[in-house]
Enzyme design. Structure first.
Site, PDB file in Angstrom:
ATOM      1  N   THR A 125      23.155   6.009  50.212  1.00 12.77           N
ATOM      2  CA  THR A 125      24.237   6.431  49.417  1.00 12.77           C
ATOM      3  C   THR A 125      25.518   6.824  50.286  1.00 12.77           C
ATOM      4  O   THR A 125      25.514   7.160  51.442  1.00 12.77           O
ATOM      5  CB  THR A 125      23.796   7.953  48.811  1.00 12.77           C
ATOM      6  N   ASP A 126      26.761   6.791  49.805  1.00 12.70           N
ATOM      7  CA  ASP A 126      28.125   7.030  50.477  1.00 12.70           C
ATOM      8  C   ASP A 126      28.012   8.513  50.666  1.00 12.70           C
ATOM      9  O   ASP A 126      28.845   8.793  51.556  1.00 12.70           O
ATOM     10  CB  ASP A 126      29.183   6.564  49.535  1.00 12.70           C
ATOM     11  N   GLU A 127      27.211   9.254  49.999  1.00 14.98           N
ATOM     12  CA  GLU A 127      27.223  10.951  50.300  1.00 14.98           C
ATOM     13  C   GLU A 127      26.927  11.194  51.797  1.00 14.98           C
ATOM     14  O   GLU A 127      27.245  12.246  52.248  1.00 14.98           O
ATOM     15  CB  GLU A 127      26.429  11.412  49.365  1.00 14.98           C
ATOM     16  N   TYR A 153      20.359  17.004  50.099  1.00 19.07           N
ATOM     17  CA  TYR A 153      20.236  15.741  49.553  1.00 19.07           C
ATOM     18  C   TYR A 153      20.725  14.624  50.393  1.00 19.07           C
ATOM     19  O   TYR A 153      20.120  13.617  50.974  1.00 19.07           O
ATOM     20  CB  TYR A 153      20.864  15.369  47.923  1.00 19.07           C
ATOM     21  N   LYS A 157      19.014  11.750  52.842  1.00 22.22           N
ATOM     22  CA  LYS A 157      19.073  10.530  52.950  1.00 22.22           C
ATOM     23  C   LYS A 157      19.650   9.877  54.286  1.00 22.22           C
ATOM     24  O   LYS A 157      19.367   8.641  54.751  1.00 22.22           O
ATOM     25  CB  LYS A 157      20.241   9.931  51.672  1.00 22.22           C
TER      26      LYS A 157
END
Length: 339
Positions: A125-127, A153, A157
């Site tokens: 994810t870009d997060e 979260y 990741k």
């Protein structure tokens, strides 16, 4: 090719199952999902009759179960979509996210290594990059942007990504990683922004918007994401990270108002609520690398994709109503448990 897709009863994984079955009828798809709260067997109903589709209920952190599945099918490729992914839930219970997203990835990597898979792909994810300031629209996340996580979260990741890169270096495993922007489209679980707003608006219920709705996200239609992952798996360079973004940045409030406009509903339904802790302000993806190396570009602009998504939810009330009622969780035993 035999492709093992984890998290295949979820939103993006389920769409990838549909995409693969339709585009590659000669391939075999093994879907692995533990059917936790966001896993929905009704999402897979369209492919149940396909001879090249197999489903296995298992937790990716269960080493014995995962090894047995690898032993049974001997997959050529693994695409890991399985993840706990809701930021609010990670704030309430970080441990579940660490178990699934990090330890589960480790179990999959060990099995993939033991059975010599030709490609292991980690969907991230870009997060993991943190966030960008609202007043610098020129700044975008590239594959070289340092990891700087904001929530349990995103930290889980990022940990999984680093583990994959370590296995690639230490064990010379054929690993690729993709980091995507926010997805939207059919089969999206109703806790996420776009499906929640669509369903609430259709029922004339309040639309909860964090803060002032100023947070910016780059939106990517789910089929475009699946096509990008497929290209990376089949043509991407081993050991590389690829950003997947749609160049569709919108503030949350603009997204909400667009949904209301398309549904012909009043903006009086908008209900501003207390912002979440550590809420990232802006995500923006630079997809230049995948554009140049693999020739991938998104096919669906935001307005078209959103319209298609709204129509899907209007035409599939049974799917999301079963989710809201909790009936979807009974589907596996009723319709698939004896298979």
């Amino acid at each position: 090719m035999k492709i093992l897709i984890t998290g295949g009863a979820g939103f993006i994984g389920g769409n990838h199952v549909h995409y693969t079955i339709e585009k590659y009828p000669e391939d075999t798809v093994i879907c692995v999902d533990d059917l936790t709260y966001a896993g929905n067997m009704e999402t897979l109903e369209p492919v149940f009759g396909c001879k090249n589709f197999h489903f296995e209920k298992a937790d990716i952190a269960d080493k014995t179960a995962i090894r047995a599945i690898f032993e049974k099918y001997r997959p050529d490729c693994v695409i890991n979509y399985a993840a706990e992914s809701h930021v609010d839930r990670s704030i309430e219970n970080p441990g579940v996210f660490l178990t699934t997203n990090i330890l589960g990835t480790q179990v999959l990597l060990d099995a993939a290594r033991e059975f010599n898979v030709s490609r292991y792909h980690q969907v991230s994810t870009d997060e993991v990059y943190g966030d960008l300031p609202l007043d610098r629209p020129d700044l975008l996340f590239t594959e070289e942007t340092p990891i700087h996580t904001s929530s349990p979260y995103s930290a889980s990741k990022a940990g999984a990504d680093l583990l994959c890169l370590a296995y690639a270096r230490t064990y010379k495993m054929p690993i690729t990683i993709s980091r995507c922007s926010n997805n939207y489209g059919p089969y999206h679980f109703p806790e996420k922004l776009i499906p929640l707003m669509i369903i609430n608006a259709m029922q004339d219920k309040p639309l909860p918007v964090y803060g002032k709705g100023e947070n910016v996200r780059d939106w990517l239609f789910v089929t475009d994401h699946c096509r990008a992952v497929d290209l990376i798996v089949r043509k991407g360079t081993v050991g590389e990270v690829y950003n997947i973004g749609g160049h569709n940045e919108r503030t949350n409030i603009v997204v909400v108002k667009t949904i209301l406009e398309q549904l012909g509903k009043s903006e009086a339904l908008i209900n501003y609520v207390t912002d979440r802790p550590g809420h990232d302000m802006r995500y923006g993806i630079d997809p230049t690398k995948i554009n140049k190396e693999l020739g991938w570009f998104p096919d669906t602009n935001f307005e078209t994709g959103l319209s298609q998504t709204i129509e899907w939810y209007k035409n599939n009330t049974g799917w999301w109503q079963n989710v809201l009622d909790g009936e979807y969780q009974k589907y596996y035993e009723k319709n698939y448990g004896a298979r």
